[in-house]
Enzyme design. Structure first.
Site, short mmCIF file in Angstrom:
data_model
loop_
_atom_site.label_atom_id
_atom_site.label_comp_id
_atom_site.label_asym_id
_atom_site.label_seq_id
_atom_site.Cartn_x
_atom_site.Cartn_y
_atom_site.Cartn_z
N GLU A 19 0.82 -1.22 0.00
CA GLU A 19 0.00 0.00 0.00
C GLU A 19 0.85 1.27 0.00
O GLU A 19 1.71 1.45 0.87
CB GLU A 19 -0.92 0.00 1.24
N LYS A 69 -6.64 -0.79 11.96
CA LYS A 69 -6.08 -1.16 10.65
C LYS A 69 -4.85 -0.29 10.36
O LYS A 69 -3.83 -0.75 9.86
CB LYS A 69 -7.14 -1.00 9.56
N ASP A 85 4.72 -14.63 11.23
CA ASP A 85 3.39 -15.06 10.80
C ASP A 85 2.38 -13.92 11.04
O ASP A 85 1.90 -13.73 12.15
CB ASP A 85 3.01 -16.31 11.60
N HIS A 131 -2.07 10.75 1.12
CA HIS A 131 -2.21 9.39 0.58
C HIS A 131 -2.19 9.44 -0.95
O HIS A 131 -1.48 8.67 -1.60
CB HIS A 131 -3.50 8.77 1.10
P1 HMG Z 1 4.20 15.48 3.72
O1 HMG Z 1 4.25 16.35 4.92
O2 HMG Z 1 3.52 15.99 2.49
O3 HMG Z 1 5.66 15.00 3.33
O4 HMG Z 1 3.55 14.13 4.16
P2 HMG Z 1 6.96 15.88 2.96
O5 HMG Z 1 7.10 15.77 1.50
O6 HMG Z 1 6.93 17.22 3.61
O7 HMG Z 1 8.09 14.99 3.68
C1 HMG Z 1 8.18 14.88 5.10
C2 HMG Z 1 8.70 13.49 5.45
O8 HMG Z 1 7.68 12.52 5.17
C3 HMG Z 1 9.90 13.05 4.65
O9 HMG Z 1 11.09 13.53 5.22
C4 HMG Z 1 9.79 11.54 4.80
O10 HMG Z 1 10.20 11.14 6.06
C5 HMG Z 1 8.30 11.33 4.64
P3 HMG Z 1 12.45 13.58 4.31
O11 HMG Z 1 12.72 12.22 3.79
O12 HMG Z 1 12.14 14.55 3.18
O13 HMG Z 1 13.48 14.07 5.25
N1 HMG Z 1 7.98 11.21 3.21
C6 HMG Z 1 8.39 10.21 2.41
N2 HMG Z 1 9.13 9.12 2.63
C7 HMG Z 1 9.36 8.30 1.59
N3 HMG Z 1 8.88 8.52 0.34
C8 HMG Z 1 8.13 9.59 0.08
C9 HMG Z 1 7.86 10.49 1.13
N4 HMG Z 1 7.16 11.64 1.21
C10 HMG Z 1 7.26 12.06 2.48
N5 HMG Z 1 7.67 9.79 -1.16
C11 HMG Z 1 2.75 11.92 4.03
C12 HMG Z 1 3.17 13.16 3.26
C13 HMG Z 1 2.13 10.93 3.07
C14 HMG Z 1 3.98 11.31 4.70
C15 HMG Z 1 1.73 12.37 5.14
O14 HMG Z 1 0.65 13.02 4.51
C16 HMG Z 1 1.21 11.22 5.97
O15 HMG Z 1 1.85 10.78 6.88
N6 HMG Z 1 -0.01 10.76 5.66
C17 HMG Z 1 -0.62 9.60 6.31
C18 HMG Z 1 -0.67 8.52 5.30
C19 HMG Z 1 -1.16 7.21 5.88
O16 HMG Z 1 -1.49 7.08 7.02
N7 HMG Z 1 -1.18 6.23 5.01
C20 HMG Z 1 -1.61 4.91 5.35
C21 HMG Z 1 -2.63 4.48 4.35
S1 HMG Z 1 -4.20 5.15 4.75
C22 HMG Z 1 -4.79 3.90 5.79
O17 HMG Z 1 -4.84 2.79 5.38
C23 HMG Z 1 -5.00 4.07 7.22
C24 HMG Z 1 -6.12 4.91 7.76
O18 HMG Z 1 -7.40 4.57 7.28
C25 HMG Z 1 -6.04 4.65 9.23
C26 HMG Z 1 -6.98 5.48 10.03
O19 HMG Z 1 -8.07 5.83 9.55
O20 HMG Z 1 -6.61 5.76 11.21
C27 HMG Z 1 -5.86 6.33 7.42
#
Ligand code: HMG
Length: 436
Positions: free
Chosen positions: A85, A278, A294, A391
Site C-alpha cells: 500500500e 487497521k 506469521d 495518501h
Molecule cells: P508530507 O508532509 O507531504 O511530506 O507528508 P513531505 O514531502 O513534507 O516529507 C516529510 C517526510 O515525510 C519526509 O522527510 C519523509 O520522512 C516522509 P524527508 O525524507 O524529506 O526528510 N515522506 C516520504 N518518505 C518516503 N517517500 C516519500 C515520502 N514523502 C514524504 N515519497 C505523508 C506526506 C504521506 C507522509 C503524510 O501526509 C502522511 O503521513 N499521511 C498519512 C498517510 C497514511 O497514514 N497512510 C496509510 C494508508 S491510509 C490507511 O490505510 C490508514 C487509515 O485509514 C487509518 C486510520 O483511519 O486511522 C488512514
C-alpha cells in the site's frame, strides 16, 4: 466448465503450469509468460522459494521499503517494511522524523508468555478428574523433558500446566492449559510438539488411573493459541504540548485536543476502532512480514486483544496531563527471530541484519513502535489536512502506471501535482491534456 484433477500435487512445476494454462486460460501463452517473468534466474534461489510452500508455480513480489530515523530507546533504527500500500512507508518515515526531535519512542516489554491447550472431553465427575490431574501433573510435565531440554538452555520452557473447566460453556469440555516461554523463537512448533506429547501421555496414564471410576478423558485436539494477552509490549511517545504545534495548522493544544478526541472516538465506537487499528496494523504487518513472521497469527491475536473488554476498541490511547502529551499502544505480539523463515529467506535475513539481529523481545518493541508511528501519522493527517492529500500524493505513481504514462509524462505530471490535488480523475485529465 472447469475441470477437477487428482494427483495435481505429484506433477512437476512445468506440468502444473501446463495443466493450469490449458484448463483455466484457454491455452493463452501470455498467462504462462506472466508466470515465468516472475521466476528468479538464480535457480538455487528459485528452488528455495518453490519449496517454501506447496504447488508453487511462480513468485509474488511485494515491495520491500525502508523507513529511517526511528529513535527507539535512544537507539536509531532503519525499519524494513514489506507492504503493497502506497503512503505507509512515507507515513512511518514522517512520524519517525517528527518524533526524532521530540525524544523518540520508548518501549517496555510487559510480558512474554505464550499459551497452548489440550482440548478434551470428560463425562465423569469433576472431582475425580481434578484429583487425577493433580496426581498425573508431574508425569505430564516430565514427559516433555526431551522436547524442552534445548529450550530450557535458552531460558525458555514450560512455565505452568493447569486444568481448566469449560463445562459451563460446552458439556464435558475441559482443557489442559500450558503456558510457555519460548525465548527468541515464535515457538509454534515447540509448543505444539509439547502439547501433543502431553495429550498422548494424559490419555495413556488416565487409562491406568484407578480413581476415574471408569470414565476416560478423550482428547479432541492439541494446539497453541494465537491469542497472547500475556505476551504484550508497550510503545509510547510523549512531549510538551507546545512541541506539537503544526505550522499553518494548529497550536500544540488544539492539535492535542483534536488528536485525543480522534483516539477517544476509536475507544468508544467499533466502526472507527476497526479502521483506526487497521492503521496500526499497516506498520505492524509490514515489519512482521519483512522479518518472516506469521502476520495472520499476529493479526488474529491483536484483534482479539482489541476486543478483550467485550467491545472491539482502539489499541492506542492518548492523554494530555500537566501540558504533557502522551500517546501509547499495547500490543500482544508473539514473534520470533530464530526458526521458521528467519534463517532461510534471504530478504528476511537482510531485514533482521538491518535491525541489528534483534532478539524476539527487541523485535516486539520495534514492531510496536512501527504500529504507533503509523497510527500517529494517520491521525495527524486525519485531524489536520485529511487523509487523501498525503495518501493520494503517494498514490500518484500507481495511477500514472495504471494509465501507462511514459517516463517523460510521469516527470511532468509529478511536477504538476506538487501544486495540484491528486485524484484519479485529475490525473486522467492532466495526462490527456499533456498528450493533446
Ligand atoms: P508530507 O508532509 O507531504 O511530506 O507528508 P513531505 O514531502 O513534507 O516529507 C516529510 C517526510 O515525510 C519526509 O522527510 C519523509 O520522512 C516522509 P524527508 O525524507 O524529506 O526528510 N515522506 C516520504 N518518505 C518516503 N517517500 C516519500 C515520502 N514523502 C514524504 N515519497 C505523508 C506526506 C504521506 C507522509 C503524510 O501526509 C502522511 O503521513 N499521511 C498519512 C498517510 C497514511 O497514514 N497512510 C496509510 C494508508 S491510509 C490507511 O490505510 C490508514 C487509515 O485509514 C487509518 C486510520 O483511519 O486511522 C488512514
Amino acid at each position: 466448465m472447469q475441470k477437477s484433477i487428482s494427483g495435481f500435487s505429484k506433477l512437476s512445476k512445468v506440468e502444473k503450469i501446463n495443466w493450469l494454462i490449458a484448463n483455466h486460460f484457454g491455452n493463452n501463452k501470455q498467462a504462462k509468460t506472466v508466470l515465468k517473468s516472475y521466476w528468479n534466474e538464480d535457480k538455487k534461489l528459485q528452488q528455495l522459494h518453490d519449496e517454501f510452500i506447496e504447488n508453487t508455480i511462480s513468485n509474488f513480489y511485494m515491495p520491500f521499503g525502508v523507513a529511517p530515523n526511528f529513535l527507539i530507546n535512544e537507539r536509531l533504527y532503519v525499519l524494513p517494511m514489506t507492504i503493497e500500500e502506497s503512503s505507509v512507508v512515507a507515513a512511518a518515515s514522517n512520524a519517525a522524523k517528527f518524533w526524532l526531535t521530540r525524544g523518540g519512542f520508548k518501549t517496555t516489554v510487559l510480558s512474554t508468555e505464550k499459551i497452548g491447550h489440550v482440548h478434551f472431553t470428560f463425562k465423569g465427575e469433576k472431582d475425580t478428574l481434578r484429583n487425577c490431574f493433580e496426581t498425573l501433573k508431574p508425569q505430564l510435565l516430565k514427559t516433555t523433558a526431551p522436547l524442552t531440554k534445548n529450550m530450557e538452555k535458552r531460558g525458555g520452557g514450560i512455565l505452568d500446566l493447569k486444568l481448566i473447566d469449560y463445562t459451563s460453556k460446552m458439556p464435558h469440555y475441559y482443557q489442559l492449559e500450558v503456558t510457555f516461554e519460548t525465548a527468541d523463537a515464535m515457538g509454534a512448533n515447540f509448543i505444539n510438539s509439547c502439547l501433543e506429547q502431553i495429550a498422548v501421555t494424559f490419555e495413556t496414564l488416565s487409562k491406568e488411573a484407578s480413581n476415574l471410576k471408569g470414565f476416560l478423558p478423550e482428547v479432541i485436539m492439541s494446539i497453541l493459541s494465537n491469542y497472547v494477552p500475556n505476551c504484550v509490549v508497550r510503545a509510547e511517545v510523549c512531549c510538551a504540548v507546545d512541541d506539537l504545534s503544526l505550522e499553518g495548522h494548529f497550536t500544540g493544544n488544539k492539535f492535542a485536543e483534536k488528536f485525543i478526541q480522534a483516539v477517544r472516538i476509536a475507544e468508544v465506537e467499533p466502526f472507527r476502532a476497526v479502521t483506526h487499528n487497521k492503521g496500526i496494523m499497516n506498520g505492524v504487518d509490514a515489519i512482521v512480514i519483512a522479518t518472516g513472521n506469521d502476520f495472520r497469527a499476529v493479526e488474529a491475536g491483536v484483534h482479539a486483544y482489541a476486543a478483550k473488554s467485550g467491545q472491539y476498541a482502539s489499541l492506542s490511547h492518548a492523554t494530555l496531563e500537566n501540558n504533557i502529551f502522551r500517546f501509547w499502544v499495547d500490543l500482544p505480539l508473539a514473534l520470533g527471530t530464530v526458526g521458521g523463515l528467519t534463517a532461510l529467506h534471504p530478504m528476511v535475513k537482510f531485514a533482521l541484519e538491518l535491525l541489528g539481529k534483534p532478539s524476539a523481545k527487541d523485535l516486539m518493541q520495534i514492531v510496536a513502535v512501527a504500529g504507533l508511528a503509523q497510527n500517529f501519522a494517520a491521525l495527524r493527517s486525519l485531524t489536520t489536512t485529511g487523509i487523501q492529500k498525503g495518501h493520494m500524493k503517494m498514490h500518484l505513481l500507481n495511477i500514472l502506471n495504471q494509465l501507462e504514462a511514459n517516463p517523460a509524462e510521469k516527470e511532468q505530471l509529478i511536477t504538476h501535482f506538487k501544486t495540484n490535488s491528486v485524484s484519479q480523475r485529475a490525473v486522467f485529465e492532466a495526462l490527456k491534456n499533456l498528450r493533446a
